[in-house]
Design an enzyme around this catalytic site. Sequence first.
Site, short mmCIF file in Angstrom:
data_model
loop_
_atom_site.label_atom_id
_atom_site.label_comp_id
_atom_site.label_asym_id
_atom_site.label_seq_id
_atom_site.Cartn_x
_atom_site.Cartn_y
_atom_site.Cartn_z
N GLU A 63 -9.64 3.76 2.96
CA GLU A 63 -8.20 4.01 2.82
C GLU A 63 -7.84 5.48 2.97
O GLU A 63 -6.87 5.82 3.65
CB GLU A 63 -7.69 3.47 1.47
CG GLU A 63 -7.58 1.95 1.39
CD GLU A 63 -8.89 1.25 1.07
OE1 GLU A 63 -9.94 1.93 0.99
OE2 GLU A 63 -8.86 0.02 0.89
N HIS A 132 -4.14 -5.42 -9.28
CA HIS A 132 -3.55 -6.05 -8.09
C HIS A 132 -2.04 -6.22 -8.24
O HIS A 132 -1.43 -6.98 -7.52
CB HIS A 132 -4.18 -7.44 -7.87
CG HIS A 132 -5.31 -7.44 -6.89
ND1 HIS A 132 -6.19 -6.40 -6.77
CD2 HIS A 132 -5.70 -8.35 -5.96
CE1 HIS A 132 -7.08 -6.69 -5.82
NE2 HIS A 132 -6.81 -7.86 -5.32
#
Lengths: 359, 309
Positions: A63, A132
Amino acid sequence: MKSNRIISYMEAVREGIDLCLEKYPSVFIIGPGVPDPKGVFGTTLNLVDKYGPGRVLDMPLSENGITGVCIGAALTGMRPIMVHQRMDFSLLAIDELINNAAKWHYMFGGWCEVPLVIRLIIGRGWGQGAQHSQNLQALYAHIPGLKVVMPTTPYDVKGLLISSIEDNNPIIFIEHRWLYNMCEHVPEAMYRVPIGKSKIVREGEDITIASTSYMTIESIKASRIIENLGISPEIVDIRTIKPLDTNLIIKSVKKTGRLLVIDSGWKSGGIAGEVIASVVEEAFDSFKSKPQRITLPDIPTPTSHSLTRHYYPTYVDIANKIATMAGMGTEKAELRKILKSKKYDTPSDIPHLSFTGPF
Amino acid sequence: MVEEKIVELYPEQEIRCPTHLSIGEEATAVGVCENLRQDDMVFGYHRSHAHYLAKGGNLKAFMAELYGKATGCSRGKGGSMHLIDISVNFLGTTPILGGTVPLAVGAALSSQMQGKDNIAVAFFGDAAAEEGIIHESLNFASLKKLPVLFVCENNLYSVQTPLSARQPEREIYLLGKAHAVDSYLADGYDALKVYEIAKKAVEKIRAGNGPIFLELLTYRWREHCGPNYDFELGYRNEVEFLKWKEKDPIKKLKEEMLEANILSNEEFEGMREEINREIEDAVSFAKDSPFPEKDELYSNVYSEQGHEK
């Protein structure tokens, strides 16, 4: 711009990307799973067939590195869109986002621009848990040089996405997963919704509600209950978190005298506090009652749905708060009765009853 | 010579920013950049004065930037650690270790996507090789066969911490190999050797063969940050420094050129004089330039450029 066609938020995102890929050869989209058969919850579905793997790219799970690659590409003529399937994953990239993307234009005296869109999807429910489901808009909004956009409706998400892709700054573009199946009329053509402008989604007289993203939907639901009791809320969908447009909210508070801010994120150091402070600074004398906020409690997201039902505020909490703020007396007992019956009428871990999991 | 001037001027306290001198590390910058075209794109790090100048960056704008002036290459908002000259595609330097390495990879991706044959170069130090982002960058560049040259300048120290306290006994260039990137080790104190190995690397990359990783062994003479020597700190000693100084890459190149009759002593002295004049001009320019106006503080937070329609 009017249209008879009805599509979902998810389809509107996809259409915005599609139109930009078609119009601008400099646009590409990259992210884990972008060209895969699920296409990032449908938002990139089949785009690889139309534009090829050179412009619709999968990526290694790097990322931070790939964010840097996108910045480098943006500095040299491209307009990348990068997508993270959960907002939480972008934390692996905050070095590049905060140290480089946000500052490059300023730090080098304006010589270079970073036209970069970072799509971040907020998860919620079905046991997404602590890593999440984070709502990190306040973290990004704190950083000078970043713009932070949180569209609520299908019309706005398409228009704001196109504006973001065309903007020459790094944009944190936040989509809430629970908005994905919402549908409305969306024009097929290319159109833009301006960044940095909030929107009145419901006109009213008695109290101003300023809300972000999915919480605007809960606010609308709350208004439908509360209006039966003779209270008329005005709802401002904030839409852009940074730069924050407080004009409409201030104008509205001058009319209603009351302000309730509802953010999908946490309380401390959050957007709700920031909005209240900004409005109080400008319109202190207009307030008839103290401004209030509804946010997540300062707690990581639990997983069990028996806990999330107490974690996420709903339209019931909003309606209650509105009633209190509007100073309802005898009517309140009646309201309590209505709300009590509704408090747990839908489970807190799914966006709608037809959802059977997983995300 | 530019930096010797900075050493002389720094005590005046008019250069008020962290300044990491490249003295002793000239050969890596020059040896690599001599092989680059103007449209090749270079990114550097906190110790990048040499890279900026070797790529052809404007000396006056550089000096003015160190002085925090409006005429500086970053309009006074960058300083020594944030150098840029887009006219020669020197695209920026930052002090976050490894931070610009993926940017060079991204610039290489642009080149590939746009069907051009310019290449990108990332300069970084030995400590940056400890950052995960280096591996992420190598992995992606290798995967996509991007036209990018990774140049690791190994000067043995990160601030005051020696390499031996930070890395196991394995050469850094092997990290490139682990990512299936052609990787080489060379003496960064030999300008001609650097030039030769960089020449081959640049040609290969430009021909579309994917990235290359060079580890160049080098040594900084002065302290990590600032104009002084720092032997009194005890993390390194003067004997070590003198050993490297003996191998001074500029002296070595000069001797090789004299020996090969490419350069005469007079020509060398002539060059020195000319460079000195340029430096004096740049310093005067910097000192005489105005500071940025107050309004400059607020400009460039966002690009005001309208939408591309």
